[in-house]
Scaffold this active site. Sequence first.
Site, short mmCIF file in Angstrom:
data_model
loop_
_atom_site.label_atom_id
_atom_site.label_comp_id
_atom_site.label_asym_id
_atom_site.label_seq_id
_atom_site.Cartn_x
_atom_site.Cartn_y
_atom_site.Cartn_z
CG ASP A 102 24.31 48.32 66.05
OD1 ASP A 102 23.77 48.14 67.16
OD2 ASP A 102 23.93 47.72 65.02
NE ARG A 103 24.55 54.56 71.35
CZ ARG A 103 25.48 55.30 71.97
NH1 ARG A 103 25.76 55.04 73.24
NH2 ARG A 103 26.10 56.28 71.34
#
Length: 233
Positions: A102-103
């Site tokens: 994820d980011r």
Amino acid sequence: MRLVRLIGNLGYGSRKQVAAMFREGRITDAAGEVLYADDKAGHDDILIDGEPLDPPAGLVLMLNKPTGYTCSTRDPGRIVYDLLPPRFKLRSPVLSTVGRLDRETSGLLLMTDDGALVHRIISPKTHVPKVYEATLANDLKGDEAALFASGAMMLDGDDTALLPAVLEVQGPRQARLTITEGRYHQVRRMFAATGNHVDTLGRVAVGGLGLDGLAPGAWRTLDSGDIARVFAG
């Protein structure tokens, strides 16, 4: 395979653009002799503007993903492909991530155009271990390792228990966690289920392959020995 198609599939341009590169004399052999579109030449004997061609189909690379980048090609923000040569995004077969980070998760991200390899690594039957290091908002309670290793832990929204995972405590709020699944935000959700919160998270190994000093934002291609390490963890 015709040279125009070969070079186009590596993302250097459309067939029309690659044909223009031949006419401009930008494509040569290793000795510097200009090549023409209907010539025959091996992949390793072709230069574009004096530089060797990118790796052929079957490319596998490792990227040390910084936080702030996503693995989606459709995200309007920064994406992992921004860290690679622009033409890599245009390759055919497509260069895709092996799973996702994820980011706000950093660390080891594999990418390849080999669909069979992607499936082999992420398949639940393979159980390739993935190692994460986390910094937590609160002190560990002391019972997390037993819970994670139990094989009975359930996460909200899931209908099956997690496979056993190994937690190594590295400090009051630091932990290393090894999992063999890849459920959505799994590591963050595991700690959340214990009443804690992950402040920072990074993946440091996939199987027996580690970052080995690769700097954040840097990448390198993998050879057969590297790939073997993925399955040797």
